[in-house]
Design a protein around this motif. Structure first.
Motif, PDB file in Angstrom:
ATOM      1  N   PRO A   1      37.208 -11.095  38.317  1.00 27.76           N
ATOM      2  CA  PRO A   1      38.587 -11.289  38.764  1.00 27.76           C
ATOM      3  C   PRO A   1      38.748 -12.651  39.418  1.00 27.76           C
ATOM      4  CG  PRO A   1      37.674  -9.211  39.576  1.00 27.76           C
ATOM      5  CD  PRO A   1      36.542  -9.996  39.020  1.00 27.76           C
ATOM      6  N   ARG A   2      39.974 -13.175  39.326  1.00 26.76           N
ATOM      7  CA  ARG A   2      40.278 -14.443  39.977  1.00 26.76           C
ATOM      8  C   ARG A   2      41.569 -14.284  40.774  1.00 26.76           C
ATOM      9  NH1 ARG A   2      39.252 -17.901  34.962  1.00 26.76           N
ATOM     10  NH2 ARG A   2      41.496 -17.804  34.750  1.00 26.76           N
TER      11      ARG A   2
ATOM     12  N   ASP B   1      48.670 -15.853  38.985  1.00 27.27           N
ATOM     13  CA  ASP B   1      48.130 -15.909  40.341  1.00 27.27           C
ATOM     14  C   ASP B   1      46.849 -15.096  40.432  1.00 27.27           C
ATOM     15  OD1 ASP B   1      50.553 -17.195  41.763  1.00 27.27           O
ATOM     16  OD2 ASP B   1      51.371 -15.614  40.454  1.00 27.27           O
ATOM     17  N   ILE B   2      46.870 -13.990  39.758  1.00 33.63           N
ATOM     18  CA  ILE B   2      45.685 -13.138  39.779  1.00 33.63           C
ATOM     19  C   ILE B   2      45.335 -12.799  38.331  1.00 33.63           C
ATOM     20  CG2 ILE B   2      44.771 -10.898  40.454  1.00 33.63           C
ATOM     21  CD1 ILE B   2      47.206 -11.413  42.718  1.00 33.63           C
ATOM     22  N   VAL B   3      44.070 -12.967  37.997  1.00 34.24           N
ATOM     23  CA  VAL B   3      43.616 -12.660  36.637  1.00 34.24           C
ATOM     24  C   VAL B   3      42.540 -11.591  36.723  1.00 34.24           C
ATOM     25  CG1 VAL B   3      42.576 -13.576  34.537  1.00 34.24           C
ATOM     26  CG2 VAL B   3      44.109 -15.020  35.899  1.00 34.24           C
ATOM     27  N   PHE B   4      42.727 -10.538  35.955  1.00 37.67           N
ATOM     28  CA  PHE B   4      41.682  -9.523  35.803  1.00 37.67           C
ATOM     29  C   PHE B   4      40.991  -9.751  34.476  1.00 37.67           C
ATOM     30  CE2 PHE B   4      44.337  -6.377  38.459  1.00 37.67           C
ATOM     31  CZ  PHE B   4      43.668  -6.726  39.630  1.00 37.67           C
ATOM     32  N   PRO B   5      39.678  -9.666  34.445  1.00 39.79           N
ATOM     33  CA  PRO B   5      38.991  -9.811  33.149  1.00 39.79           C
ATOM     34  C   PRO B   5      39.256  -8.592  32.276  1.00 39.79           C
ATOM     35  CG  PRO B   5      37.416  -9.210  34.856  1.00 39.79           C
ATOM     36  CD  PRO B   5      38.742  -9.396  35.549  1.00 39.79           C
ATOM     37  N   ALA B   6      39.546  -8.831  31.013  1.00 35.15           N
ATOM     38  CA  ALA B   6      39.841  -7.723  30.099  1.00 35.15           C
ATOM     39  C   ALA B   6      38.582  -7.313  29.360  1.00 35.15           C
ATOM     40  CB  ALA B   6      40.912  -8.142  29.120  1.00 35.15           C
ATOM     41  N   GLU B   7      38.537  -6.055  28.985  1.00 32.38           N
ATOM     42  CA  GLU B   7      37.447  -5.579  28.134  1.00 32.38           C
ATOM     43  C   GLU B   7      37.691  -6.056  26.703  1.00 32.38           C
ATOM     44  OE1 GLU B   7      38.797  -1.564  29.315  1.00 32.38           O
ATOM     45  OE2 GLU B   7      36.688  -1.058  29.036  1.00 32.38           O
TER      46      GLU B   7
ATOM     47  N   GLU C   1      33.904  -2.853  23.978  1.00 37.80           N
ATOM     48  CA  GLU C   1      33.494  -2.301  25.274  1.00 37.80           C
ATOM     49  C   GLU C   1      34.404  -1.175  25.725  1.00 37.80           C
ATOM     50  OE1 GLU C   1      33.986  -6.021  27.174  1.00 37.80           O
ATOM     51  OE2 GLU C   1      32.336  -6.884  26.018  1.00 37.80           O
ATOM     52  N   LYS C   2      35.494  -1.034  24.999  1.00 35.51           N
ATOM     53  CA  LYS C   2      36.572  -0.177  25.487  1.00 35.51           C
ATOM     54  C   LYS C   2      36.376   1.281  25.100  1.00 35.51           C
ATOM     55  CE  LYS C   2      40.586  -2.318  25.741  1.00 35.51           C
ATOM     56  NZ  LYS C   2      41.910  -2.851  25.449  1.00 35.51           N
ATOM     57  N   GLU C   3      36.778   2.165  26.002  1.00 32.86           N
ATOM     58  CA  GLU C   3      36.814   3.582  25.694  1.00 32.86           C
ATOM     59  C   GLU C   3      38.276   4.008  25.741  1.00 32.86           C
ATOM     60  OE1 GLU C   3      34.766   6.049  28.488  1.00 32.86           O
ATOM     61  OE2 GLU C   3      35.054   7.875  27.310  1.00 32.86           O
ATOM     62  N   GLY C   4      38.687   4.797  24.787  1.00 32.22           N
ATOM     63  CA  GLY C   4      40.071   5.242  24.810  1.00 32.22           C
ATOM     64  C   GLY C   4      40.562   5.611  23.431  1.00 32.22           C
TER      65      GLY C   4
ATOM     66  N   HIS D   1      29.852  -3.587  29.629  1.00 28.47           N
ATOM     67  CA  HIS D   1      30.749  -4.655  30.050  1.00 28.47           C
ATOM     68  C   HIS D   1      29.946  -5.838  30.541  1.00 28.47           C
ATOM     69  CE1 HIS D   1      33.333  -1.047  30.479  1.00 28.47           C
ATOM     70  NE2 HIS D   1      34.230  -1.872  29.976  1.00 28.47           N
ATOM     71  N   PRO D   2      30.319  -7.032  30.163  1.00 24.62           N
ATOM     72  CA  PRO D   2      29.598  -8.204  30.669  1.00 24.62           C
ATOM     73  C   PRO D   2      30.068  -8.531  32.086  1.00 24.62           C
ATOM     74  CG  PRO D   2      31.361  -8.901  29.227  1.00 24.62           C
ATOM     75  CD  PRO D   2      31.414  -7.401  29.253  1.00 24.62           C
ATOM     76  N   GLY D   3      29.247  -9.223  32.799  1.00 24.91           N
ATOM     77  CA  GLY D   3      29.627  -9.739  34.117  1.00 24.91           C
ATOM     78  C   GLY D   3      30.228  -8.666  34.987  1.00 24.91           C
ATOM     79  N   ASN D   4      31.356  -8.980  35.550  1.00 19.16           N
ATOM     80  CA  ASN D   4      32.007  -8.075  36.481  1.00 19.16           C
ATOM     81  C   ASN D   4      33.283  -7.500  35.851  1.00 19.16           C
ATOM     82  OD1 ASN D   4      32.146  -6.719  38.856  1.00 19.16           O
ATOM     83  ND2 ASN D   4      32.828  -8.462  40.105  1.00 19.16           N
ATOM     84  N   VAL D   5      33.200  -7.222  34.569  1.00 14.30           N
ATOM     85  CA  VAL D   5      34.353  -6.643  33.874  1.00 14.30           C
ATOM     86  C   VAL D   5      34.376  -5.144  34.135  1.00 14.30           C
ATOM     87  CG1 VAL D   5      35.431  -6.271  31.629  1.00 14.30           C
ATOM     88  CG2 VAL D   5      34.248  -8.426  32.102  1.00 14.30           C
ATOM     89  N   HIS D   6      35.528  -4.625  34.486  1.00 13.90           N
ATOM     90  CA  HIS D   6      35.682  -3.184  34.681  1.00 13.90           C
ATOM     91  C   HIS D   6      36.638  -2.636  33.641  1.00 13.90           C
ATOM     92  CE1 HIS D   6      34.393  -2.888  39.190  1.00 13.90           C
ATOM     93  NE2 HIS D   6      33.491  -3.442  38.427  1.00 13.90           N
ATOM     94  N   PRO D   7      36.501  -1.332  33.364  1.00 21.62           N
ATOM     95  CA  PRO D   7      37.478  -0.743  32.437  1.00 21.62           C
ATOM     96  C   PRO D   7      38.893  -0.899  32.992  1.00 21.62           C
ATOM     97  CG  PRO D   7      35.662   0.767  32.831  1.00 21.62           C
ATOM     98  CD  PRO D   7      35.500  -0.362  33.796  1.00 21.62           C
ATOM     99  N   ILE D   8      39.802  -1.301  32.158  1.00 22.05           N
ATOM    100  CA  ILE D   8      41.148  -1.592  32.654  1.00 22.05           C
ATOM    101  C   ILE D   8      41.884  -0.320  33.054  1.00 22.05           C
ATOM    102  CG2 ILE D   8      43.395  -2.596  32.014  1.00 22.05           C
ATOM    103  CD1 ILE D   8      41.096  -4.581  32.666  1.00 22.05           C
TER     104      ILE D   8
END
Lengths: 440, 828
Positions: free
Chosen positions: B284-285, B606-612, B616-619, B637-644
């Motif tokens: 995240p940024r 302003d804020i960026v969340f890393p996307a899967e 990597e995605k479940e759904g 998930h690579p790095g600090n990516v979380h399921p959205i």
């Protein structure tokens, strides 16, 4: 024993190739008869009754093949196979060159019999001069109303198109011919469906050889019984035989089927030059298993040659006398088929290639008698396993040569080896791969 | 699909086998656990060819051995596959095939998963008697930038050639030479560039065709297979990820005849490199600097809390149903905002009616349809795998194709009729078509072959085209494939209403017929169905009216909206009026982006969340034909990516809106409870093949979808232009289109970059002549003072007066032009 000339009657008469010359000898009478006096089914049954068998190689009853085409209104086709490419065969060439209208009339009648509106003559590209002659004759026939949208004012439509092939042996195979005619790469198709059911452009198609179709007007004119009066029970009629190789008078001879083969080779073609003997002969083109001197008295019929383990094929006799090396003949034969294999199916593509390489070593003395086992084995593995008959066409003659002249193969290997041709510095690996064309 | 086939009984190697009548022997034998080896046989390619001769078997009553691949079974047939004769022929064919094969298995990528290896071991003689030199070719040669060919390994089954000739119909691959010199190649060694050519790698039964990207990357014993669904476009092809050491190394087709018929496009096959791209955002940024999840979530929660109902969200096509559901819930539930939409926005009432179950056609319906209308889309660009499907339907001779579009399509060549309307005139054309079809129906003239001129027309251009098209359409037996982009712009609602009228006039609410809408985004349909639509909640439930795309942009520009959440969406690149969006996002007080890569839109965030990534995605996602399909994670998930979905649920919780969703199955269950026509659906039921909700009992519970009364006859578009759609000489009307390779996926995959198109302006030759332009000229396409540089391509199938530019190119993007119909094309 003289020739029996039906197709070849007046073959060398000047002007026969013109419509006038042909009509002067009764030409196109059969077409009129077929149009005005006979129903298509009568035509077909008379062809079937005549026992006329395909003259292109397979020897299948023409009338029966025609009767396989479905009846009814649909686009049906007639194809005349004029892709005469078998080594040793040159009968269709003379028939088309000297009497093209006989073929055109045959095509028109056969089209009526099966209900085809379009007839195609697929002629091999190398016969360009003959194709010109045919084209001219077809033009004359159109002008005279024997072809076209309304032939002889009967409302029947038969169009005839002369199509030049690009020069490939495989296009003489009926389904490859259809593909080539459709503008595709000339590769054989899987059968079934047979062309009679699903052929050119997916429509029912009758495919016959030039000589077969040339017989049709005569059968219509004279009747099935007249035709059956020639030949044997299973091989009726006359046959134009191309004789070539080690004979003194090579050429085309029209004979009544059933005369002794010796009569053709010695009587008509004059036999080998003085002092030489027949060693081997192909009775039906280069794809027929070879026969030997001992077989010369066989009656020249489909059934007798089949019984002797060979075939009448297209009726092309190639004679090899005792000056000819059988291993070299085998190599030459294999090379031809190696060059002409289309490459679609595995046994033919790889088998002709492998056989050629092995025979090449035999001739150069780089083989061992064990290799002869492999050569023979490979032929067995080709026969009956291919998509079309091209693979068998090499395997049968080559196999027969190895079987019947085994001693000569072994002697050749030994002689060539002793002569030093087989030295290691002449390893076959050093030689570039050759295709048949380059090698020949 | 076809009716139940009758069964026949035959005996294979002494085992009684029951099989479908007409099945090929090779398939029927499998019912008795008898394997007959094959190389060339591949039913996906069409009829059998009997070329390899591997499947020869003995059949009682037939003297010669027969190819099992081409012999249909008959009742009472007695077959032997292991007699001496058959064994001899099988070992002969293997020996022949190996005559020229290099046997370089230890260095061959196919080693270990190679049919030739397996069959040679199982049916071969074990040793070769061949001592001659083998065939040699230069190797491995590039066949294209993505595929290499090793002609020495090739066994000439010519599956690849048949694919090119008979499936993709690009006819680029040919068998060259003949006999033992035969080899696969292209005319004059041109590279084989075609959108589906990667399939030949998978078709190859040996290692002759290998993927540049997979060469020497893994051996079969290093890898695991992981099935999922490709969400790079709406085709949603079923794929198998080849995973080695937690990295996707390869994508293969996971044949599903109901979706993809076993093919993949090259984007799906080679578009996996971006999963491991170093350019990916993996943490995240906040305000441009790296942040932990806690800090980022807190920051977002705080900003959204203050923005409240002055928040909007735009959801992109790669978003899953669960993510879409949770984001709409976040807005509607937690923030009280109704401003939720997707890039596949449709007017809610129309969306509801277009989704009516009895109107929806399934993909396999294309196979049996008697006529297919493609309107307002070019499947090759927008849903590539349907392009192959439609081609197959035409090839098999059952369907007649008609195409109506602004721009020439790849399918035009196979169409019985094409109609070309001017850009922006879809509404007028479809109104004319609806009127024509309505007249025919009233006149009882819907019968096939009825001459078009028997129906009175008003003589206008549209009416003429409509008559030609209508004359080919078979009532009750037509499938309409339409671009949902028809719904864009001022005449959009009217266009789709007319489309519905066409469907009604053609009786398409019957089995085997119907419509398939092609969205822009991969999950366009699913997102609407789970409520990412202004004015409609999950299951198209009535919901307070909200802002759509245009009004969100306007709201941001006017300061009426404070915050915008972008989920997998880059409006600056992908939506019309990119500059307007750029300005809107710059002015927004808060921009929150969920994105895998930095793009023009994340730059404003302003804020960026890393996307899967999709691997990597479940759904779940919903196919354009209503098939729910499951995404299963293939790699971590690579790095600090979380399921959205988790991030969105957590955000809701922080904003005081507990969803109670703690896992994807729980999310699916919640959606199933809210969307009446998904009722009771579970991930297990969806399984590996997916399930069309229209075919489930719950579909009947939504009769009200169709019961919404059809609007009265829609008036023609009231756009400011003359009715006939003819254009005057001095005005060129601009249309834009999504080209297959003009998107971020192409840019982010190194292997695909060479395919990214440079901006091209297409013109009819007559316009080119009038303007003094030739193909290849550099020009500028100008509108309202803004320009896009492009190269001219004259296209004789273009409608005179129209020009086309490509959307979403990396540079000189057509979306950079203001939303203006009339343009000038000038030489700089």
């Amino acid at each position: 024993m003289p020739e029996t000339r039906v197709l070849f009657r007046d073959i060398d008469a000047p002007g026969l190739a013109t419509i006038q010359g042909y009509r002067d000898r009764g030409g196109y009478g059969a077409l009129k008869r077929a149009l005005h006096e006979l129903e298509p089914d009568e035509l077909l049954s008379s062809l079937e009754d005549s026992g006329l068998r395909g003259r292109g190689g397979a020897g299948f009853s023409m009338g029966k093949k025609g009767s396989f085409l479905p009846r009814g209104e649909m686009e049906k086709y007639l194809c005349c196979n004029a892709d005469e490419s078998e080594p040793g065969a040159f009968k269709d060439r003379e028939l088309m060159q000297k009497n093209p209208h006989q073929l055109i009339e045959g095509c028109a009648i056969a089209s009526l019999a099966v209900g085809a509106t379009y007839a195609f003559v697929f002629i091999r590209g190398e016969y360009w001069e003959i194709a010109d002659i045919l084209d001219r004759a077809v033009g004359e026939a159109y002008d005279a109303g024997y072809l076209g949208a309304d032939i002889l004012d009967t409302g029947v439509r038969v169009e005839l198109i002369v199509h030049r092939g690009a020069g490939a042996y495989i296009c003489g195979e009926e389904t490859a011919l259809l593909d080539a005619l459709e503008g595709k790469r000339g590769n054989p198709r899987l059968k079934p469906p047979f062309p009679a059911i699903q052929g050119l452009y997916g429509g029912p198609t009758l495919i016959n050889n030039v000589e077969t179709l040339s017989n049709v007007p005569h059968i219509v004119n004279n009747g099935a019984d007249w035709f059956k009066g020639f030949g044997s029970e299973q091989s009726t009629g006359t046959k134009v035989v191309s004789v070539s190789g080690c004979v003194q008078r090579p050429g085309n001879y029209e004979i009544e089927l059933g005369i002794p083969s010796r009569e053709i080779i010695y009587g008509l073609a004059g036999g080998p030059p003085k002092g030489r003997r027949v060693k081997a002969w192909f009775p039906g083109g280069s794809s027929a298993p070879v026969l030997t001197e001992a077989d010369l008295d066989l009656p020249y019929t489909f059934e007798d040659l089949a019984k002797a383990g060979s075939m009448l094929g297209s009726g092309s006799i190639i004679v090899a006398d005792d000056t000819i090396s059988i291993p070299e003949l085998a190599l030459r034969t294999a090379r031809f088929y190696h060059h002409e294999s289309c490459g679609k199916c595995t046994p033919c593509r790889e088998g002709t290639n492998w056989t050629t390489k092995m025979l090449d070593r035999v001739v150069r003395g780089e083989a061992t008698p064990m290799d002869l086992e492999i050569i023979a084995g490979v032929q067995e593995k080709i026969i009956g396993h291919c998509l079309c008959v091209l693979g068998d066409s090499m395997a049968m003659p080559v196999g027969s040569m190895v079987a019947k002249f085994r001693d000569e193969f072994e002697a050749t290997i030994e002689a060539a080896r002793e002569a030093g041709h087989g030295a290691l510095d002449h390893s076959p690996l050093d030689r570039p791969l050759t295709t048949g064309a380059q090698a020949a | 699909m076809s009716a139940e086939r009758s069964k026949v009984t035959l005996v294979v190697d002494g085992v009684e086998v029951t099989a479908d009548d007409g099945a090929m022997l090779v398939d029927a034998a499998k019912e008795g656990d008898v394997e007959i080896p094959v190389f060339c046989y591949e039913p996906k390619l069409g009829g059998p060819v009997g070329a390899c001769r591997m499947c020869l078997v003995e059949i009682e009553g037939i003297p010669k051995l027969q190819t099992a691949c081409s012999t249909p079974v008959r009742d009472g047939m007695v077959v032997y596959t292991r007699t001496d004769r058959v064994i001899e022929s099988q070992s002969a064919v293997v020996e022949f095939l190996l005559v020229n094969h290099p046997l370089d298995c230890p260095v061959c990528d196919k080693g270990g998963e190679c049919p030739l290896q397996d069959i040679a071991m199982g049916w071969g003689p074990g040793r070769s008697r061949m001592t001659e030199p083998k065939r040699h070719f230069r190797k491995p040669m590039p066949l294209s930038p993505l595929v290499r060919i090793d002609r020495e390994r090739c066994i000439l089954c010519y599956r690849c050639v048949r694919f090119s000739q008979d499936v993709a119909e690009d006819e680029q691959l040919q068998l060259l030479e003949r006999g033992a010199s035969s080899h696969v190649g292209t005319f004059d060694d041109h590279p084989y560039i075609a959108p589906f050519h990667g399939n030949i790698i998978e078709l190859c039964p040996v290692g002759a065709l290998t993927a540049e990207a997979y060469r020497f990357r893994a051996r079969p014993w290093d890898i695991e297979d992981s099935g999922s669904v490709c969400t790079l476009c709406p085709s949603q092809c079923n794929v198998m990820f080849t995973v080695r050491d937690e990295h996707v190394q390869r994508v293969l087709a996971r044949d599903n005849d109901d979706v993809d018929a076993g093919w993949l496009c090259d984007k799906g096959r080679f578009g996996f490199q971006m999963i491991t791209s170093e350019e990916r955002i993996v943490e995240p940024r906040v305000g441009g600097s790296r942040a932990g999840w806690e800090a980022a979530l807190d920051a977002v929660a705080e900003r959204l809390r203050s923005a409240g109902e002055r928040t909007a969200a735009i959801v992109g096509g790669q978003t899953s149903n669960e993510e879409g559901y949770l984001i709409q819930r976040l807005l509607r539930g937690a923030l009280g905002s109704a401003n939720i939409t997707s890039v596949d926005e449709l007017e809610a009432g129309l969306a509801r009616r277009l989704a009516a179950p009895e109107l929806g056609a399934a993909v396999p319906d294309l196979d049996a349809a008697e006529s297919i209308l493609v309107v307002g889309t070019d499947p090759l660009n927008s849903i590539p795998i349907l392009d192959l499907r439609i081609r197959r339907a035409i090839r098999q001779g059952r369907a007649r194709l008609v195409v109506a579009s602004e721009r020439p399509t790849a399918l035009d060549g196979g169409a019985e009729e094409t109609a070309r309307y001017a850009p922006g005139d879809a509404a007028g054309f479809l109104a004319a078509l609806a009127a024509e079809l309505g007249n025919r129906r009233q006149a009882g003239a819907g019968t096939p072959g009825r001459a078009a001129d028997e129906v009175p027309g008003d003589g206008s251009d549209w009416a003429e085209g409509a008559r030609r098209i209508a004359g080919e359409l078979r009532p009750g037996k037509t499938v309409i494939v339409y671009g949902e982009r028809l719904g864009r712009g001022p005449g959009g609602d009217s266009a789709l209403a007319s489309l519905l009228e066409c469907a009604r006039a053609l009786d398409l609410a019957t089995a085997g017929a119907g419509v398939i809408g092609v969205p822009e985004g991969a999950n366009g349909r699913g997102l609407r169905e789970v409520g990412c639509l202004p004015g409609a909640g999950p299951g198209f439930a009535e919901a307070p009216a909200g802002r759509g795309l245009d009004r969100i942009k306007q709201g941001l520009l006017d300061g009426e909206l404070d915050a915008v959440v972008l989920v997998h969406a880059d409006p600056i690149r992908n939506l019309p009026d990119g500059p307007g969006w750029a300005e809107a996002l710059r002015r927004a007080r808060t921009v929150i982006a969920v994105s895998a890569f930095d793009d023009a839109s994340t730059e404003t965030a302003d804020i960026v969340f890393p996307a899967e990534s999709y691997a990597e995605k479940e759904g779940t996602v919903t196919h354009p034909d209503g098939r729910l399909q499951r995404l299963r994670p293939a790699v971590p998930h690579p790095g600090n990516v979380h399921p959205i979905w988790q991030v969105l649920a957590e955000l809701g919780a922080r904003l005081g809106h507990e969803t109670g969703i703690g896992s994807v199955p729980e999310a699916v269950a919640t959606i199933a409870a809210e969307v009446p026509f998904y009722a009771g659906i579970t991930p297990e039921e969806i399984g590996g093949r997916g399930v069309r909700w229209q075919e489930r009992p719950a579909a009947s519970a939504v009769a009200e979808l169709a019961a919404v009364p059809p609007e009265q006859r829609t008036s023609r578009t009231n756009l400011d232009r003359d009715d006939s759609g003819t254009l005057t000489a001095d005005r060129l009307r601009l249309g834009t289109y999504p080209a297959l390779w003009a998107d971020e996926i192409t840019d982010r995959n190194v292997a695909l970059r060479f395919l990214a198109p440079a901006q091209t302006v297409e013109l009819a030759p007559s316009d080119g002549e009038r303007l003094g332009l030739a193909s290849g000229d550099e020009v500028e396409v100008r509108s309202n003072g803004t320009g896009v540089r492009a190269r001219v391509a004259l296209n004789e199938r273009m409608r005179p007066g129209a020009v086309f530019l490509i959307e979403a190119t990396a540079a000189e993007n057509a979306n950079a032009l203001p939303a203006e119909l009339n343009v000038e094309v000038i030489k700089p």
